[in-house]
Design a protein around this motif. Structure first.
Motif, PDB file in Angstrom:
ATOM      1  N   PRO A 118       0.901  -1.129  -0.247  1.00  0.00           N
ATOM      2  CA  PRO A 118       0.037   0.078  -0.051  1.00  0.00           C
ATOM      3  C   PRO A 118       0.783   1.254   0.033  1.00  0.00           C
ATOM      4  CG  PRO A 118      -0.701  -1.477   1.557  1.00  0.00           C
ATOM      5  CD  PRO A 118       0.546  -1.936   1.137  1.00  0.00           C
ATOM      6  N   THR A 119       1.877   1.325   0.817  1.00  0.00           N
ATOM      7  CA  THR A 119       2.652   2.498   0.885  1.00  0.00           C
ATOM      8  C   THR A 119       3.508   2.835  -0.388  1.00  0.00           C
ATOM      9  OG1 THR A 119       4.485   1.142   2.134  1.00  0.00           O
ATOM     10  CG2 THR A 119       2.820   2.698   3.518  1.00  0.00           C
ATOM     11  N   GLU A 120       3.714   1.514  -0.946  1.00  0.00           N
ATOM     12  CA  GLU A 120       4.824   1.732  -2.150  1.00  0.00           C
ATOM     13  C   GLU A 120       3.811   2.156  -3.298  1.00  0.00           C
ATOM     14  OE1 GLU A 120       7.138  -1.531  -3.855  1.00  0.00           O
ATOM     15  OE2 GLU A 120       8.612  -0.456  -2.988  1.00  0.00           O
ATOM     16  N   LEU A 121       2.455   1.892  -3.324  1.00  0.00           N
ATOM     17  CA  LEU A 121       1.831   2.294  -4.378  1.00  0.00           C
ATOM     18  C   LEU A 121       1.495   3.711  -4.455  1.00  0.00           C
ATOM     19  CD1 LEU A 121      -1.435   0.806  -5.896  1.00  0.00           C
ATOM     20  CD2 LEU A 121      -1.723   2.985  -4.546  1.00  0.00           C
ATOM     21  N   VAL A 122       1.344   4.203  -3.272  1.00  0.00           N
ATOM     22  CA  VAL A 122       1.227   5.810  -3.272  1.00  0.00           C
ATOM     23  C   VAL A 122       2.501   6.432  -3.463  1.00  0.00           C
ATOM     24  CG1 VAL A 122       0.843   7.508  -1.326  1.00  0.00           C
ATOM     25  CG2 VAL A 122      -0.699   5.454  -1.220  1.00  0.00           C
ATOM     26  N   LYS A 123       3.540   6.101  -2.879  1.00  0.00           N
ATOM     27  CA  LYS A 123       4.789   6.378  -3.310  1.00  0.00           C
ATOM     28  C   LYS A 123       5.381   6.460  -4.952  1.00  0.00           C
ATOM     29  CE  LYS A 123       8.632   3.742  -3.411  1.00  0.00           C
ATOM     30  NZ  LYS A 123       8.967   4.020  -4.872  1.00  0.00           N
ATOM     31  N   CYS A 124       4.902   5.508  -5.484  1.00  0.00           N
ATOM     32  CA  CYS A 124       5.093   5.418  -6.911  1.00  0.00           C
ATOM     33  C   CYS A 124       4.242   6.233  -7.786  1.00  0.00           C
ATOM     34  CB  CYS A 124       4.918   4.071  -7.548  1.00  0.00           C
ATOM     35  SG  CYS A 124       6.343   2.935  -6.894  1.00  0.00           S
ATOM     36  N   ARG A 125       3.018   6.387  -7.315  1.00  0.00           N
ATOM     37  CA  ARG A 125       1.942   7.304  -7.906  1.00  0.00           C
ATOM     38  C   ARG A 125       2.545   8.936  -7.852  1.00  0.00           C
ATOM     39  NH1 ARG A 125      -4.151   4.982  -7.721  1.00  0.00           N
ATOM     40  NH2 ARG A 125      -3.634   3.014  -8.737  1.00  0.00           N
ATOM     41  N   LEU A 126       2.926   9.123  -6.735  1.00  0.00           N
ATOM     42  CA  LEU A 126       3.310  10.668  -6.484  1.00  0.00           C
ATOM     43  C   LEU A 126       4.711  10.734  -7.353  1.00  0.00           C
ATOM     44  CD1 LEU A 126       2.877  11.011  -2.538  1.00  0.00           C
ATOM     45  CD2 LEU A 126       1.963  12.495  -4.331  1.00  0.00           C
ATOM     46  N   GLN A 127       5.340   9.839  -7.394  1.00  0.00           N
ATOM     47  CA  GLN A 127       6.684  10.119  -8.244  1.00  0.00           C
ATOM     48  C   GLN A 127       6.472  10.361  -9.526  1.00  0.00           C
ATOM     49  OE1 GLN A 127       8.528   6.302  -6.736  1.00  0.00           O
ATOM     50  NE2 GLN A 127      10.239   7.582  -5.583  1.00  0.00           N
ATOM     51  N   ALA A 128       5.570   9.514 -10.193  1.00  0.00           N
ATOM     52  CA  ALA A 128       5.463   9.575 -11.419  1.00  0.00           C
ATOM     53  C   ALA A 128       4.341  10.510 -12.012  1.00  0.00           C
ATOM     54  CB  ALA A 128       5.228   8.121 -12.092  1.00  0.00           C
ATOM     55  N   MET A 129       3.849  11.351 -10.976  1.00  0.00           N
ATOM     56  CA  MET A 129       2.395  12.144 -11.280  1.00  0.00           C
ATOM     57  C   MET A 129       2.653  13.093 -12.542  1.00  0.00           C
ATOM     58  SD  MET A 129      -0.664  12.024 -10.046  1.00  0.00           S
ATOM     59  CE  MET A 129      -0.477  11.340  -8.200  1.00  0.00           C
ATOM     60  N   HIS A 130       3.942  13.881 -12.579  1.00  0.00           N
ATOM     61  CA  HIS A 130       4.167  14.705 -13.506  1.00  0.00           C
ATOM     62  C   HIS A 130       4.009  14.072 -14.971  1.00  0.00           C
ATOM     63  CE1 HIS A 130       5.875  18.366 -15.310  1.00  0.00           C
ATOM     64  NE2 HIS A 130       6.811  17.470 -15.764  1.00  0.00           N
ATOM     65  N   GLU A 131       4.655  12.886 -15.077  1.00  0.00           N
ATOM     66  CA  GLU A 131       4.781  12.258 -16.363  1.00  0.00           C
ATOM     67  C   GLU A 131       3.325  11.752 -16.532  1.00  0.00           C
ATOM     68  OE1 GLU A 131       8.676  12.590 -14.777  1.00  0.00           O
ATOM     69  OE2 GLU A 131       6.949  11.772 -13.907  1.00  0.00           O
ATOM     70  N   MET A 132       2.542  11.375 -15.627  1.00  0.00           N
ATOM     71  CA  MET A 132       1.132  10.766 -15.982  1.00  0.00           C
ATOM     72  C   MET A 132       0.339  11.964 -16.890  1.00  0.00           C
ATOM     73  SD  MET A 132       0.572   7.687 -15.556  1.00  0.00           S
ATOM     74  CE  MET A 132      -1.327   7.424 -15.086  1.00  0.00           C
ATOM     75  N   GLN A 133       0.625  13.430 -16.130  1.00  0.00           N
ATOM     76  CA  GLN A 133      -0.026  14.474 -16.714  1.00  0.00           C
ATOM     77  C   GLN A 133       0.475  14.996 -18.084  1.00  0.00           C
ATOM     78  OE1 GLN A 133       0.376  16.547 -12.617  1.00  0.00           O
ATOM     79  NE2 GLN A 133      -1.417  17.609 -13.440  1.00  0.00           N
ATOM     80  N   LEU A 134       1.887  14.921 -18.191  1.00  0.00           N
ATOM     81  CA  LEU A 134       2.715  15.167 -19.420  1.00  0.00           C
ATOM     82  C   LEU A 134       2.070  14.131 -20.614  1.00  0.00           C
ATOM     83  CD1 LEU A 134       6.329  15.950 -18.801  1.00  0.00           C
ATOM     84  CD2 LEU A 134       4.581  17.536 -19.398  1.00  0.00           C
ATOM     85  N   SER A 135       1.831  12.922 -20.084  1.00  0.00           N
ATOM     86  CA  SER A 135       1.574  11.760 -21.545  1.00  0.00           C
ATOM     87  C   SER A 135       0.245  11.739 -21.546  1.00  0.00           C
ATOM     88  CB  SER A 135       2.095  10.710 -20.812  1.00  0.00           C
ATOM     89  OG  SER A 135       1.156  10.047 -19.791  1.00  0.00           O
ATOM     90  N   GLY A 136      -0.630  13.099 -20.727  1.00  0.00           N
ATOM     91  CA  GLY A 136      -2.019  12.906 -21.245  1.00  0.00           C
ATOM     92  C   GLY A 136      -2.940  11.946 -20.630  1.00  0.00           C
ATOM     93  N   LYS A 137      -2.395  11.190 -19.640  1.00  0.00           N
ATOM     94  CA  LYS A 137      -3.012   9.899 -19.336  1.00  0.00           C
ATOM     95  C   LYS A 137      -4.192  10.350 -18.159  1.00  0.00           C
ATOM     96  CE  LYS A 137       0.090   6.291 -20.435  1.00  0.00           C
ATOM     97  NZ  LYS A 137      -0.352   5.492 -21.444  1.00  0.00           N
ATOM     98  N   ILE A 138      -3.729  11.404 -17.583  1.00  0.00           N
ATOM     99  CA  ILE A 138      -4.668  11.794 -16.772  1.00  0.00           C
ATOM    100  C   ILE A 138      -4.533  13.539 -16.727  1.00  0.00           C
ATOM    101  CG2 ILE A 138      -4.405  10.144 -14.755  1.00  0.00           C
ATOM    102  CD1 ILE A 138      -2.763  12.052 -13.340  1.00  0.00           C
ATOM    103  N   ILE A 139      -5.749  14.197 -16.496  1.00  0.00           N
ATOM    104  CA  ILE A 139      -5.711  15.661 -16.826  1.00  0.00           C
ATOM    105  C   ILE A 139      -5.129  16.354 -15.596  1.00  0.00           C
ATOM    106  CG2 ILE A 139      -7.437  17.572 -16.863  1.00  0.00           C
ATOM    107  CD1 ILE A 139      -9.462  15.459 -18.378  1.00  0.00           C
TER     108      ILE A 139
END
Length: 292
Positions: A118-139
């Motif tokens: 659970p803690t690693e899931l939250v960590k990984c999502r925060l670390q790659a949040m910028h890339e998720m937005q840049l790639s258009g996968k999330i708004i």
């Protein structure tokens, strides 16, 4: 138990503070390998786009994950060593072989996975949040631990924190066999017939670093798949381990599974060397207290 938890806290804090930028680069490069040419390119782009704070995204859950995992891991390690002694039919004070210690560490990692996922899931999502937005996968991304936690609960419920659990288990159980096996083999090498308990800080640091390196070399592709599942599931339902693994190999090639290996190896050697040094010295202190 208190000493081991204290060790996990100190070791975990040192690991995260020194190793977090490398871990962040690892997750970014694993999840979006086409965005970065290598470690230096990832560091430069992250600094230009987000600044220094971009390297420390997910630090809080990383700290919690590291402390929780190492606390459970080393507490269960001693318990699992006793189980191995029973299985092989030796006295509880008999020293185990390097292979038997590796098996005990592998068993212990299964328990650690339950607090780590659970803690690693939250960590990984925060670390790659910028890339998720840049790639258009999330708004719009979540920029705080609480917003990520709330998003997981709203979208998937409590079980959403265990996305990537099978991948985490596939990484941890064989990985920690090599982790503890590599560590014990290295200590045996440095001891050269003497007792391993007589080793000084430098051999312990090198042995811990070697054990950490063995872990990541053995299971890195599994960790890459885990990172993708945990991060990309933000944008919708993600395929399981085998589906994701096959898709990456087919569309990007086998080498994509090794994206981010360089920062991982740098971090692994330094962080695990410090961790085992702290563990051995706290264990010796604990044994002295028991004897007295």
């Amino acid at each position: 138990a208190t000493l081991l938890i204290s060790t996990a806290c100190l070791g975990g804090t040192a690991c995260v503070v020194t190793g977090q930028p490398f871990d962040t680069a690892k997750v970014k490069m694993q999840t979006f390998p086409n965005m970065y040419k290598g470690l230096v390119d990832c560091f430069v782009k992250t600094y230009k786009q987000v600044g220094l704070r971009g390297f420390y995204k997910g630090t809080t859950p990383a700290l919690v994950a590291n402390i929780a995992e190492n606390s459970v891991l080393f507490m269960c390690y001693g318990f699992c060593q006793q189980i191995v002694r029973r299985i092989v039919g030796v006295d509880r004070k008999t020293k185990l072989s390097d292979l038997q210690n590796a098996a005990a560490g592998s068993f212990a990692s299964a328990f650690a996975t339950l607090v780590l996922c659970p803690t690693e899931l939250v960590k990984c999502r925060l670390q790659a949040m910028h890339e998720m937005q840049l790639s258009g996968k999330i708004i719009q991304g979540h920029n705080t631990v609480w917003s990520v936690v709330k998003g997981v609960i709203q979208k998937d419920g409590p079980l959403g924190f265990y996305r990537g659990l099978s991948s985490t288990l596939l990484r941890e159980v064989p990985g920690y066999f090599f982790f503890f096996g590599g560590y014990e083999l290295s200590r045996t090498f440095f001891a050269s017939g003497r007792s391993k308990d007589e080793l000084g800080p430098i051999p312990l640091l090198l042995s811990g670093g070697f054990g950490g390196s063995c872990l990541w070399i053995a299971v890195y592709p599994v960790d890459c798949v885990k990172s993708r599942i945990q991060v990309l599931s933000m944008a919708g339902k993600q395929a399981g381990f085998m589906g994701t693994f096959v898709a990456v190999v087919r569309t990007e090639g086998v080498l994509a599974l090794y994206s981010g290996l360089t920062p991982t190896m740098i971090r692994a050697f330094v962080a695990n060397g410090a961790l085992f040094l702290a563990y051995e010295y706290s264990r010796k202190l604990m044994m002295k207290q028991i004897d007295s």
